[in-house]
Design a protein around this motif. Sequence first.
Motif, PDB file in Angstrom:
ATOM      1  N   MET A   1       0.856  -1.194   0.000  1.00 46.82           N
ATOM      2  CA  MET A   1       0.000   0.000   0.000  1.00 46.82           C
ATOM      3  C   MET A   1       0.889   1.241   0.000  1.00 46.82           C
ATOM      4  O   MET A   1       1.700   1.429   0.886  1.00 46.82           O
ATOM      5  N   PHE A   2       0.768   2.076  -1.020  1.00 45.86           N
ATOM      6  CA  PHE A   2       1.583   3.280  -1.131  1.00 45.86           C
ATOM      7  C   PHE A   2       0.718   4.470  -0.754  1.00 45.86           C
ATOM      8  O   PHE A   2      -0.094   4.942  -1.541  1.00 45.86           O
ATOM      9  N   HIS A   3       0.834   4.937   0.470  1.00 39.34           N
ATOM     10  CA  HIS A   3       0.032   6.075   0.931  1.00 39.34           C
ATOM     11  C   HIS A   3       0.960   7.226   1.275  1.00 39.34           C
ATOM     12  O   HIS A   3       1.795   7.128   2.166  1.00 39.34           O
ATOM     13  N   HIS A   4       0.810   8.326   0.547  1.00 38.50           N
ATOM     14  CA  HIS A   4       1.678   9.481   0.766  1.00 38.50           C
ATOM     15  C   HIS A   4       0.854  10.746   0.601  1.00 38.50           C
ATOM     16  O   HIS A   4       0.150  10.916  -0.398  1.00 38.50           O
ATOM     17  N   ILE A   5       0.913  11.632   1.587  1.00 38.09           N
ATOM     18  CA  ILE A   5       0.195  12.907   1.509  1.00 38.09           C
ATOM     19  C   ILE A   5       1.132  13.941   0.886  1.00 38.09           C
ATOM     20  O   ILE A   5       2.179  14.260   1.450  1.00 38.09           O
ATOM     21  N   THR A   6       0.757  14.437  -0.275  1.00 42.15           N
ATOM     22  CA  THR A   6       1.604  15.390  -0.999  1.00 42.15           C
ATOM     23  C   THR A   6       1.566  16.755  -0.321  1.00 42.15           C
ATOM     24  O   THR A   6       0.494  17.285  -0.002  1.00 42.15           O
ATOM     25  N   VAL A   7       2.729  17.335  -0.118  1.00 44.75           N
ATOM     26  CA  VAL A   7       2.861  18.626   0.567  1.00 44.75           C
ATOM     27  C   VAL A   7       2.812  19.769  -0.446  1.00 44.75           C
ATOM     28  O   VAL A   7       3.399  19.683  -1.520  1.00 44.75           O
ATOM     29  N   LEU A   8       2.101  20.838  -0.084  1.00 42.88           N
ATOM     30  CA  LEU A   8       2.000  22.040  -0.926  1.00 42.88           C
ATOM     31  C   LEU A   8       1.648  21.686  -2.381  1.00 42.88           C
ATOM     32  O   LEU A   8       2.210  22.231  -3.330  1.00 42.88           O
ATOM     33  N   LYS A   9       0.707  20.766  -2.508  1.00 39.51           N
ATOM     34  CA  LYS A   9       0.377  20.224  -3.836  1.00 39.51           C
ATOM     35  C   LYS A   9      -0.130  21.300  -4.793  1.00 39.51           C
ATOM     36  O   LYS A   9       0.378  21.451  -5.906  1.00 39.51           O
ATOM     37  N   GLU A  10      -1.116  22.071  -4.358  1.00 39.76           N
ATOM     38  CA  GLU A  10      -1.689  23.086  -5.239  1.00 39.76           C
ATOM     39  C   GLU A  10      -0.737  24.253  -5.447  1.00 39.76           C
ATOM     40  O   GLU A  10      -0.575  24.758  -6.558  1.00 39.76           O
ATOM     41  N   GLU A  11      -0.080  24.677  -4.368  1.00 40.76           N
ATOM     42  CA  GLU A  11       0.812  25.838  -4.453  1.00 40.76           C
ATOM     43  C   GLU A  11       1.979  25.582  -5.407  1.00 40.76           C
ATOM     44  O   GLU A  11       2.361  26.439  -6.216  1.00 40.76           O
ATOM     45  N   ALA A  12       2.565  24.387  -5.328  1.00 37.70           N
ATOM     46  CA  ALA A  12       3.733  24.065  -6.164  1.00 37.70           C
ATOM     47  C   ALA A  12       3.354  23.961  -7.636  1.00 37.70           C
ATOM     48  O   ALA A  12       4.090  24.426  -8.513  1.00 37.70           O
ATOM     49  N   THR A  13       2.204  23.350  -7.916  1.00 35.53           N
ATOM     50  CA  THR A  13       1.791  23.205  -9.317  1.00 35.53           C
ATOM     51  C   THR A  13       1.291  24.526  -9.884  1.00 35.53           C
ATOM     52  O   THR A  13       1.529  24.831 -11.053  1.00 35.53           O
ATOM     53  N   GLU A  14       0.600  25.328  -9.058  1.00 41.06           N
ATOM     54  CA  GLU A  14       0.181  26.653  -9.522  1.00 41.06           C
ATOM     55  C   GLU A  14       1.390  27.521  -9.853  1.00 41.06           C
ATOM     56  O   GLU A  14       1.346  28.345 -10.766  1.00 41.06           O
ATOM     57  N   GLY A  15       2.476  27.323  -9.091  1.00 48.02           N
ATOM     58  CA  GLY A  15       3.695  28.082  -9.350  1.00 48.02           C
ATOM     59  C   GLY A  15       4.279  27.829 -10.725  1.00 48.02           C
ATOM     60  O   GLY A  15       4.980  28.688 -11.283  1.00 48.02           O
ATOM     61  N   LEU A  16       3.983  26.665 -11.304  1.00 45.98           N
ATOM     62  CA  LEU A  16       4.499  26.342 -12.639  1.00 45.98           C
ATOM     63  C   LEU A  16       3.745  27.072 -13.755  1.00 45.98           C
ATOM     64  O   LEU A  16       4.218  27.120 -14.884  1.00 45.98           O
ATOM     65  N   ARG A  17       2.559  27.594 -13.443  1.00 45.15           N
ATOM     66  CA  ARG A  17       1.730  28.305 -14.435  1.00 45.15           C
ATOM     67  C   ARG A  17       1.558  27.415 -15.679  1.00 45.15           C
ATOM     68  O   ARG A  17       1.980  27.751 -16.785  1.00 45.15           O
ATOM     69  N   ILE A  18       0.905  26.310 -15.477  1.00 42.16           N
ATOM     70  CA  ILE A  18       0.837  25.246 -16.476  1.00 42.16           C
ATOM     71  C   ILE A  18       0.018  25.650 -17.705  1.00 42.16           C
ATOM     72  O   ILE A  18      -1.102  26.155 -17.596  1.00 42.16           O
ATOM     73  N   LYS A  19       0.597  25.388 -18.885  1.00 42.04           N
ATOM     74  CA  LYS A  19      -0.093  25.567 -20.164  1.00 42.04           C
ATOM     75  C   LYS A  19      -0.604  24.200 -20.616  1.00 42.04           C
ATOM     76  O   LYS A  19       0.121  23.202 -20.521  1.00 42.04           O
ATOM     77  N   PRO A  20      -1.824  24.119 -21.148  1.00 48.16           N
ATOM     78  CA  PRO A  20      -2.381  22.816 -21.526  1.00 48.16           C
ATOM     79  C   PRO A  20      -1.519  22.035 -22.523  1.00 48.16           C
ATOM     80  O   PRO A  20      -1.499  20.804 -22.486  1.00 48.16           O
ATOM     81  N   ASN A  21      -0.793  22.745 -23.378  1.00 49.50           N
ATOM     82  CA  ASN A  21       0.017  22.059 -24.397  1.00 49.50           C
ATOM     83  C   ASN A  21       1.506  22.047 -24.051  1.00 49.50           C
ATOM     84  O   ASN A  21       2.350  21.770 -24.904  1.00 49.50           O
ATOM     85  N   GLY A  22       1.853  22.344 -22.812  1.00 52.38           N
ATOM     86  CA  GLY A  22       3.259  22.439 -22.421  1.00 52.38           C
ATOM     87  C   GLY A  22       3.880  21.093 -22.085  1.00 52.38           C
ATOM     88  O   GLY A  22       3.207  20.058 -21.992  1.00 52.38           O
ATOM     89  N   ILE A  23       5.196  21.138 -21.886  1.00 53.87           N
ATOM     90  CA  ILE A  23       5.958  19.959 -21.471  1.00 53.87           C
ATOM     91  C   ILE A  23       6.515  20.238 -20.083  1.00 53.87           C
ATOM     92  O   ILE A  23       7.228  21.233 -19.873  1.00 53.87           O
ATOM     93  N   TYR A  24       6.210  19.345 -19.136  1.00 51.30           N
ATOM     94  CA  TYR A  24       6.596  19.557 -17.742  1.00 51.30           C
ATOM     95  C   TYR A  24       7.330  18.339 -17.200  1.00 51.30           C
ATOM     96  O   TYR A  24       7.191  17.231 -17.710  1.00 51.30           O
ATOM     97  N   VAL A  25       8.103  18.595 -16.143  1.00 43.57           N
ATOM     98  CA  VAL A  25       8.882  17.533 -15.514  1.00 43.57           C
ATOM     99  C   VAL A  25       8.617  17.527 -14.020  1.00 43.57           C
ATOM    100  O   VAL A  25       8.715  18.574 -13.370  1.00 43.57           O
ATOM    101  N   ASP A  26       8.254  16.359 -13.500  1.00 41.24           N
ATOM    102  CA  ASP A  26       8.173  16.152 -12.051  1.00 41.24           C
ATOM    103  C   ASP A  26       9.406  15.332 -11.687  1.00 41.24           C
ATOM    104  O   ASP A  26       9.482  14.144 -11.993  1.00 41.24           O
TER     105      ASP A  26
END
Length: 323
Positions: A1-26
Motif C-alpha cells: 500500500m503506497f500512501h503518501h500525503i503530498t505537501v504544498l500540492k496546489e501551491e507548487a503546481t500553480e507556481g508552474l503556471r501550467i499551459k495545456p500544451n506544455g511539457i513539464y517535468v516532475d
Amino acid sequence: MFHHITVLKEEATEGLRIKPNGIYVDCTLGGGGHSSVILSKLGAEGRLISFDQDDWAHDHAEANLSSYGERLTLVRSNFRYLQEKLSELEWVPKKEGVPQVDGILFDLGVSSPQFDEGERGFSYNADAPLDMRMDQTAGLTAREIVNEWPEREIARILYQYGEEKFSRRIAKVIVEKRSEHPIETTGQLVELIKEGIPAAARRTGGHPAKRSFQALRIAVNDELGAFEDGLHAAIRCLAPGGRVSVITFHSLEDRICKQIFAKFVERCTCPPDFPMCVCGGKGELKLINRKPVIPTEQELVDNPRARSAKLRVAEKLQSVAEE
C-alpha cells in the motif's frame, strides 16, 4: 500500500503556471500527487515526464496514472541526470542540443511509505536492516557507513547533514561498539545514538535519533549533491518563460536552492534614478516569491510532516532567448 500525503500540492503546481500544451517535468514522482495535478491541467498535446529512482513509486504510478496514456512518461532515474535523460527523448524540443521544457518541479525528501515501511531502514521507529537506499540497485548503504567509515567521517556527516551537536560523541560510541560486533539494524543504531547523547538533551527536541538518521540518509543517497546537480540542470533545460518549483524540507536543501537561484537572478547595479539599465547585469532567472511559501495551518493539521516545508519558485527570463 503506497500512501503518501503530498505537501504544498496546489501551491507548487500553480507556481508552474501550467499551459495545456506544455511539457513539464516532475523530478520527484513519489506518490504521484504533484504528477496527478499537473496531468489534470494538461490537454491532449501536453506532456509530463516524471522521474524517480524508487521502484515503489513507479509501480504505484503505473497502476494509478495509466489512464493518462502517452501524456505521461516515466523515467527510472535520479534527477541529477535530468538533462541527459531528457536529451534521450526525441520529442522534447532542443536548443543548441539542450532540452527545453516549460516547467520543472522538485519535491525533496523522503516519501511517507519509505519512512513507514520498516524494511527500508529509513525509520528510527522500526527495527530493520540498515539500508536507507532510495535506489535499491545502488551500492552504498547505511550499514557500510556505520561499520566501515572512519570515526571522523561519521562525525562529519552527522554534524554537516544532521546538524547534530553531539556528532563526535555519537561517532565515538558507534566505533567503539562496532569493534565488538557489527551494527546490523536500525534498532541497534538508535540505542547507540541515545548512548552518545546526554540524558538531559534526549528529553527535548523530538526523537534523539532523528538528526542522525537524516544525516545517514542524505549521505547514502548523496541527496545534496544530486539536488545541486539537478537544479543546475533544470535551469539549463527551462525554456524562456518556464518555471521551476522547489519544495525543501530542511535548511540544508533550502540554502542550496536560495544560493543557486541567487546566482542566476538578474542583478542590476545601476542607480535607482537611471531611466534604463546600462550596467549589463543581466541574469537568467527572476524570483516569483521573494519569501518561501509555507503550508497553511489546515495542511499542518492534516499532515504534520509538512511543518518544515518551504516552496520557492523562479522563472527563466524571456531575454535569455533573445540574445
